[in-house]
Design a protein around this motif. Structure first.
Motif, PDB file in Angstrom:
ATOM      1  N   VAL A  81      13.804 -27.340  30.262  1.00  0.00           N
ATOM      2  CA  VAL A  81      13.423 -25.971  29.945  1.00  0.00           C
ATOM      3  C   VAL A  81      13.561 -25.124  31.201  1.00  0.00           C
ATOM      4  N   GLN A  82      13.786 -23.845  31.008  1.00  0.00           N
ATOM      5  CA  GLN A  82      13.842 -22.947  32.158  1.00  0.00           C
ATOM      6  C   GLN A  82      12.437 -22.582  32.611  1.00  0.00           C
ATOM      7  N   ALA A  83      12.323 -22.214  33.846  1.00  0.00           N
ATOM      8  CA  ALA A  83      11.036 -21.786  34.387  1.00  0.00           C
ATOM      9  C   ALA A  83      10.468 -20.652  33.543  1.00  0.00           C
ATOM     10  N   GLY A  84       9.179 -20.739  33.272  1.00  0.00           N
ATOM     11  CA  GLY A  84       8.520 -19.763  32.426  1.00  0.00           C
ATOM     12  C   GLY A  84       8.460 -20.170  30.973  1.00  0.00           C
ATOM     13  N   GLY A  85       9.189 -21.202  30.621  1.00  0.00           N
ATOM     14  CA  GLY A  85       9.234 -21.666  29.247  1.00  0.00           C
ATOM     15  C   GLY A  85       8.089 -22.598  28.904  1.00  0.00           C
ATOM     16  N   SER A  86       8.157 -23.142  27.691  1.00  0.00           N
ATOM     17  CA  SER A  86       7.096 -24.006  27.169  1.00  0.00           C
ATOM     18  C   SER A  86       7.677 -25.292  26.601  1.00  0.00           C
ATOM     19  N   LEU A  87       6.889 -26.334  26.673  1.00  0.00           N
ATOM     20  CA  LEU A  87       7.233 -27.621  26.077  1.00  0.00           C
ATOM     21  C   LEU A  87       5.959 -28.281  25.587  1.00  0.00           C
ATOM     22  N   SER A  88       6.116 -29.194  24.631  1.00  0.00           N
ATOM     23  CA  SER A  88       4.976 -29.960  24.149  1.00  0.00           C
ATOM     24  C   SER A  88       5.283 -31.440  24.210  1.00  0.00           C
ATOM     25  N   LEU A  89       4.270 -32.209  24.500  1.00  0.00           N
ATOM     26  CA  LEU A  89       4.349 -33.663  24.488  1.00  0.00           C
ATOM     27  C   LEU A  89       3.356 -34.196  23.472  1.00  0.00           C
ATOM     28  N   SER A  90       3.735 -35.271  22.801  1.00  0.00           N
ATOM     29  CA  SER A  90       2.848 -35.958  21.873  1.00  0.00           C
ATOM     30  C   SER A  90       2.718 -37.407  22.298  1.00  0.00           C
ATOM     31  N   CYS A  91       1.586 -37.986  21.959  1.00  0.00           N
ATOM     32  CA  CYS A  91       1.336 -39.389  22.288  1.00  0.00           C
ATOM     33  C   CYS A  91       0.617 -40.025  21.112  1.00  0.00           C
ATOM     34  N   ALA A  92       1.312 -40.874  20.387  1.00  0.00           N
ATOM     35  CA  ALA A  92       0.740 -41.550  19.224  1.00  0.00           C
ATOM     36  C   ALA A  92       0.206 -42.912  19.648  1.00  0.00           C
ATOM     37  N   VAL A  93      -1.055 -43.172  19.297  1.00  0.00           N
ATOM     38  CA  VAL A  93      -1.720 -44.415  19.674  1.00  0.00           C
ATOM     39  C   VAL A  93      -1.841 -45.315  18.444  1.00  0.00           C
ATOM     40  N   SER A  94      -1.476 -46.567  18.593  1.00  0.00           N
ATOM     41  CA  SER A  94      -1.599 -47.514  17.492  1.00  0.00           C
ATOM     42  C   SER A  94      -2.116 -48.838  18.022  1.00  0.00           C
ATOM     43  N   GLY A  95      -2.586 -49.676  17.095  1.00  0.00           N
ATOM     44  CA  GLY A  95      -3.087 -50.977  17.481  1.00  0.00           C
ATOM     45  C   GLY A  95      -4.607 -51.027  17.501  1.00  0.00           C
ATOM     46  N   ARG A  96      -5.129 -52.084  18.071  1.00  0.00           N
ATOM     47  CA  ARG A  96      -6.569 -52.323  18.073  1.00  0.00           C
ATOM     48  C   ARG A  96      -7.224 -51.638  19.262  1.00  0.00           C
ATOM     49  N   THR A  97      -7.644 -50.408  19.047  1.00  0.00           N
ATOM     50  CA  THR A  97      -8.311 -49.655  20.092  1.00  0.00           C
ATOM     51  C   THR A  97      -9.798 -49.556  19.789  1.00  0.00           C
ATOM     52  N   ALA A  98     -10.568 -49.167  20.778  1.00  0.00           N
ATOM     53  CA  ALA A  98     -11.970 -48.885  20.557  1.00  0.00           C
ATOM     54  C   ALA A  98     -12.089 -47.674  19.626  1.00  0.00           C
TER      55      ALA A  98
ATOM     56  N   MET B  94       2.392 -27.311  27.159  1.00  0.00           N
ATOM     57  CA  MET B  94       2.675 -26.816  28.507  1.00  0.00           C
ATOM     58  C   MET B  94       3.354 -25.456  28.415  1.00  0.00           C
ATOM     59  N   THR B  95       2.777 -24.468  29.037  1.00  0.00           N
ATOM     60  CA  THR B  95       3.349 -23.129  29.044  1.00  0.00           C
ATOM     61  C   THR B  95       3.531 -22.650  30.482  1.00  0.00           C
TER      62      THR B  95
ATOM     63  N   GLY C 218       1.598 -45.036  28.028  1.00  0.00           N
ATOM     64  CA  GLY C 218       2.844 -44.804  27.318  1.00  0.00           C
ATOM     65  C   GLY C 218       4.036 -45.091  28.213  1.00  0.00           C
ATOM     66  N   GLN C 219       5.218 -44.943  27.636  1.00  0.00           N
ATOM     67  CA  GLN C 219       6.441 -45.288  28.353  1.00  0.00           C
ATOM     68  C   GLN C 219       6.929 -44.164  29.264  1.00  0.00           C
ATOM     69  N   GLY C 220       6.382 -42.980  29.095  1.00  0.00           N
ATOM     70  CA  GLY C 220       6.774 -41.851  29.933  1.00  0.00           C
ATOM     71  C   GLY C 220       7.792 -40.958  29.248  1.00  0.00           C
ATOM     72  N   ALA C 221       7.703 -39.669  29.521  1.00  0.00           N
ATOM     73  CA  ALA C 221       8.643 -38.688  28.968  1.00  0.00           C
ATOM     74  C   ALA C 221       9.060 -37.746  30.089  1.00  0.00           C
ATOM     75  N   GLN C 222      10.343 -37.540  30.205  1.00  0.00           N
ATOM     76  CA  GLN C 222      10.856 -36.689  31.273  1.00  0.00           C
ATOM     77  C   GLN C 222      10.691 -35.216  30.905  1.00  0.00           C
ATOM     78  N   VAL C 223      10.145 -34.469  31.835  1.00  0.00           N
ATOM     79  CA  VAL C 223      10.070 -33.011  31.724  1.00  0.00           C
ATOM     80  C   VAL C 223      10.786 -32.433  32.935  1.00  0.00           C
ATOM     81  N   THR C 224      11.791 -31.623  32.670  1.00  0.00           N
ATOM     82  CA  THR C 224      12.560 -31.006  33.744  1.00  0.00           C
ATOM     83  C   THR C 224      12.537 -29.492  33.567  1.00  0.00           C
ATOM     84  N   VAL C 225      12.105 -28.810  34.616  1.00  0.00           N
ATOM     85  CA  VAL C 225      12.019 -27.352  34.591  1.00  0.00           C
ATOM     86  C   VAL C 225      13.017 -26.805  35.605  1.00  0.00           C
ATOM     87  N   SER C 226      13.978 -26.051  35.110  1.00  0.00           N
ATOM     88  CA  SER C 226      15.002 -25.497  36.002  1.00  0.00           C
ATOM     89  C   SER C 226      14.590 -24.104  36.476  1.00  0.00           C
ATOM     90  N   SER C 227      15.022 -23.782  37.668  1.00  0.00           N
ATOM     91  CA  SER C 227      14.653 -22.477  38.254  1.00  0.00           C
ATOM     92  C   SER C 227      15.668 -21.403  37.904  1.00  0.00           C
TER      93      SER C 227
END
Length: 124
Positions: free
Chosen positions: A12-29, A83-84, A115-124
């Motif tokens: 995304v360009q600087a000033g822009g917005s992005l969203s990340l999601s994280c889905a949890v599964s399995g035997r959690t508390a 993220m905004t 999680g496995q990680g997600a790349q976020v790149t913000v260009s100027s």
């Protein structure tokens, strides 16, 4: 076995917005905190935001306060990071994590699953 699957991110360009999601599964508390961290090559993993089990208590790093919002959907076992006003210095791999102790800590070593990680790149 607990699994965290991240989605979202991208370029995304600087000033822009992005969203990340994280889905949890399995035997959690039944109650656990969610955290978001980020890391750039050669640097330690950095705290971004966290929330307690029901999302009512949140914590943010000063660098993202007012720009990022953490939330979660209990029914979907999913956490989000909105993220905004993104800046080039926000460029990193973003990780979500589960903290079984439910303190909403900013210490990465207190989190139990990642999680496995997600790349976020913000260009100027």
């Amino acid at each position: 076995q607990v699994q965290l699957v991240e989605s979202g991110g991208g370029l995304v360009q600087a000033g822009g917005s992005l969203s990340l999601s994280c889905a949890v599964s399995g035997r959690t508390a039944s109650r656990y905190s969610m955290g978001w961290f980020r890391q750039v090559p050669g640097k330690a993993r950095e705290f971004v935001a966290s929330c307690n089990w029901n999302g009512e208590n949140t914590l943010y790093a000063d660098s993202v306060k007012g720009r990022f919002t953490i939330s979660r959907d209990l029914a979907k076992n999913t956490a989000y990071l909105q993220m905004t006003s993104l800046k080039p210095e926000d460029t990193a791999v973003y990780y979500c994590a589960v903290e079984v102790s439910d303190t909403g800590s900013y210490y990465a070593n207190l989190y139990d699953y990642w999680g496995q990680g997600a790349q976020v790149t913000v260009s100027s």
